[in-house]
Design an enzyme around this catalytic site. Structure first.
Site, short mmCIF file in Angstrom:
data_model
loop_
_atom_site.label_atom_id
_atom_site.label_comp_id
_atom_site.label_asym_id
_atom_site.label_seq_id
_atom_site.Cartn_x
_atom_site.Cartn_y
_atom_site.Cartn_z
N SER A 163 0.84 -1.32 -0.12
CA SER A 163 0.03 0.04 0.03
C SER A 163 0.72 1.30 -0.06
O SER A 163 1.77 1.54 -0.77
CB SER A 163 -0.93 -0.09 1.28
OG SER A 163 -2.01 0.76 1.05
N ASP B 116 -8.92 -4.89 -5.33
CA ASP B 116 -8.53 -4.11 -4.23
C ASP B 116 -9.53 -2.96 -4.08
O ASP B 116 -9.33 -1.89 -4.80
CB ASP B 116 -7.20 -3.75 -4.30
CG ASP B 116 -6.42 -3.23 -3.21
OD1 ASP B 116 -6.92 -2.61 -2.20
OD2 ASP B 116 -5.33 -3.54 -2.91
N HIS C 32 -7.53 -6.12 0.30
CA HIS C 32 -6.39 -5.19 -0.02
C HIS C 32 -4.87 -5.79 -0.06
O HIS C 32 -4.51 -7.02 0.78
CB HIS C 32 -6.25 -4.15 1.13
CG HIS C 32 -5.05 -3.13 0.98
ND1 HIS C 32 -5.00 -2.71 -0.18
CD2 HIS C 32 -4.60 -2.31 2.01
CE1 HIS C 32 -4.00 -1.52 -0.08
NE2 HIS C 32 -3.83 -1.72 1.25
#
Length: 524
Positions: A236, A463, A491
């Site tokens: 991320s 996602d 995610h």
């Protein structure tokens, strides 16, 4: 914003015992400013401070007891090093960083250290190293020490703490879909209060928590670990940090895995809209999965309508909790925070469905638990510094030219509220946070990492947090970017399926990148 486990709170206490903890106000005296690649390389040439490692098995083993993977023969060391507060003055004042190093017994043909960052920004790398040591393939652990560090201002590395717990409670509880003038005025007032509190406490030093300087810190860590080149796994926001490192230090890269890439080409408005669209699609996937359950969906045939009704119920009469202690109430904001938290991981979907049903029946215990995990709220009513760090880093990275006006945000709240009924208005109002933030900025550089070896970018078609187009853009922008796509939900992607795991492991261990554009099936 990346979810985190309760380990972080324990790690913060552990640091006090092992190394002592210096507060931000005691340490920060100057701030770092942006520099070009050549300047970053020059700063890195100065000797890094060695890492002081301490055995912390006795402290950490009880924290992981009973978790899957806890039976692995792992050893833990806690470390501390110092980095310059300002890389304009590399020999000047320093701040401490906290690290965890994990080793598995029986390492063979060791390659070196694998440095990890879980995202956020604001996620604890120390926490991530512990969690990944329980879940990563043992083939990787036998070849690498796993090293996580809390970035500057995060967790146990001189944490920034300027948003009071009471204000955080109000932020979580606030109207999640503000569209009326009254609701928007209230949302702007909360952001103004938060920005003022932090500016009053830290002044000019507030801008020191930027990704460019954290990337420089990471190169100091590489040097202190004795690694000629960096091997890195970032999730991320960790992809932003990793790609920034590659831009500043392309010659110092061995292998970078950037999983769940944050779109490097998106401006704040387009990024916020992509986030709203991603969460909206994530909720639809959750709803479709629920309706398709053989045992039936606890939320009925229309989970979206169930949530609309529950939000109206909580707005009329906030929902009490059966949990012991102070009788907290779940507002629509708490309900939406719980939903957002669970959409990060498909494994949380059953927990979300049950929490929503229980809330509809008058008990908010489940939704409060999910919301607390997401926001970093602890059982005693205090918070980790996740939110403080998340906002400080995001805003330090954003150019002042990218500030979005209040009038524009009001317009977007109306438009997106119609287009993305659950998440649109809240995403629009979130743009005001950095508009109200009173701190110097160090904008992220354009990142092509010219001269770096192959960099593996991993994207997930389902996602909700970092939608797949971000990974596509990241891989295209990086001169040596290689794109791997997983057709899954939740995610990030590694190590969730054999196809992704095999590709990433081969790259980390043997430096064999998969074919650019390889797509892995949902469960293969």
């Amino acid at each position: 914003m990346h979810r985190r486990s309760a380990l972080l709170a324990a790690l913060a206490g552990l640091l006090l015992v092992l190394t002592g903890c210096t507060s931000f106000t005691e340490t920060m005296a100057t701030r770092a400013t942006a520099a070009h690649r050549s300047e970053a390389a020059g700063a890195a040439e100065k000797p890094a401070t060695s890492i002081r490692w301490t055995d912390c098995n006795d402290q950490l083993r009880p924290l992981i007891a009973g978790q899957p993977g806890a039976d692995r023969n792992l050893s833990f060391e806690c470390g501390r090093t110092e980095v310059p507060i300002s890389y304009d003055e590399p020999q000047g004042a320093t701040l401490p960083l906290f690290l965890i190093r994990v080793r598995i017994a029986g390492q063979t043909d060791k390659i070196g250290s694998l440095v990890v960052n879980p995202g956020g920004p604001g996620g604890s790398g120390a926490d991530a190293a512990i969690g990944l040591a329980l879940t990563m393939p043992e083939d990787v652990l036998r070849r690498f020490d796993l090293v996580g560090f809390d970035p500057r201002g995060v967790g146990s590395s001189t944490p920034i703490e300027c948003i009071p717990a009471e204000l955080k409670d109000r932020l979580v509880a606030a109207e999640p879909r503000p569209t009326t003038d009254e609701q928007l005025d209230a949302a702007f007032a909360l952001a103004d209060e938060m920005g003022k509190d932090c500016a009053d406490k830290y002044g000019d030093a507030l801008g020191s928590f930027d990704t460019v300087d954290t990337a420089r810190d990471m190169d100091r860590i590489r040097e202190a670990l004795g690694e000629e080149k960096l091997t890195y796994l970032g999730y991320s926001y960790g992809t932003t940090l990793g790609s920034t490192y590659a831009e500043l230090f392309p010659d110092h890269v061995r292998a970078l895995v950037l999983d769940g890439a944050v779109d490097p080409d998106a401006d704040p408005v387009s990024d916020a809209e992509a986030g709203a669209a991603g969460f909206e699609a994530g909720f639809d996937a959750f709803a479709q999965n629920c309706v398709g359950l053989i045992a039936g969906c606890p939320l009925g045939a229309n989970p979206r309508q169930f949530v609309y009704d529950l939000l109206n119920q909580a707005a009329t009469t906030p929902i009490v909790t059966s949990a012991p202690g102070p009788k907290r109430l779940a507002t629509p904001g708490v309900v939406m925070t719980a939903i957002q938290a669970a959409l990060y991981d498909q494994k949380s979907w059953p927990q979300l469905a049950q929490a929503l049903v229980t809330a509809q029946q008058g008990d908010a215990k489940g939704v409060l638990s999910l919301a607390d995990d997401y926001s970093g709220r602890l059982q005693n009513g205090t918070y980790t510094n996740l939110l403080d760090a998340n906002i400080a880093i995001n805003c330090a990275d954003q150019s002042t030219d990218e500030k979005v006006t209040e009038d524009r945000i009001r317009q977007l709240a109306q438009e997106w509220g119609q287009k993305y009924p659950l998440f649109g208005a809240g995403s629009a109002v979130g743009l005001y946070t950095c508009t109200a933030w009173k701190a110097a900025r160090t904008p992220l550089p354009k990142r092509d990492a010219d001269g770096a070896p192959p960099i593996l970018v991993v994207g997930n078609s389902g996602d909700p947090v970092t939608p797949l187009p971000g990974a596509v853009d990241m891989a295209r922008d990086l001169e040596s970017g290689v794109l791997l796509t997983w057709q899954g939900q939740g995610h990030t992607s590694y190590p969730k399926t054999p196809c992704v795991t095999t590709a990433v492991d081969s790259y980390l261990i043997d430096l064999t990148a998969p074919q650019d554009g390889l797509t892995c099936p949902t469960s293969g």
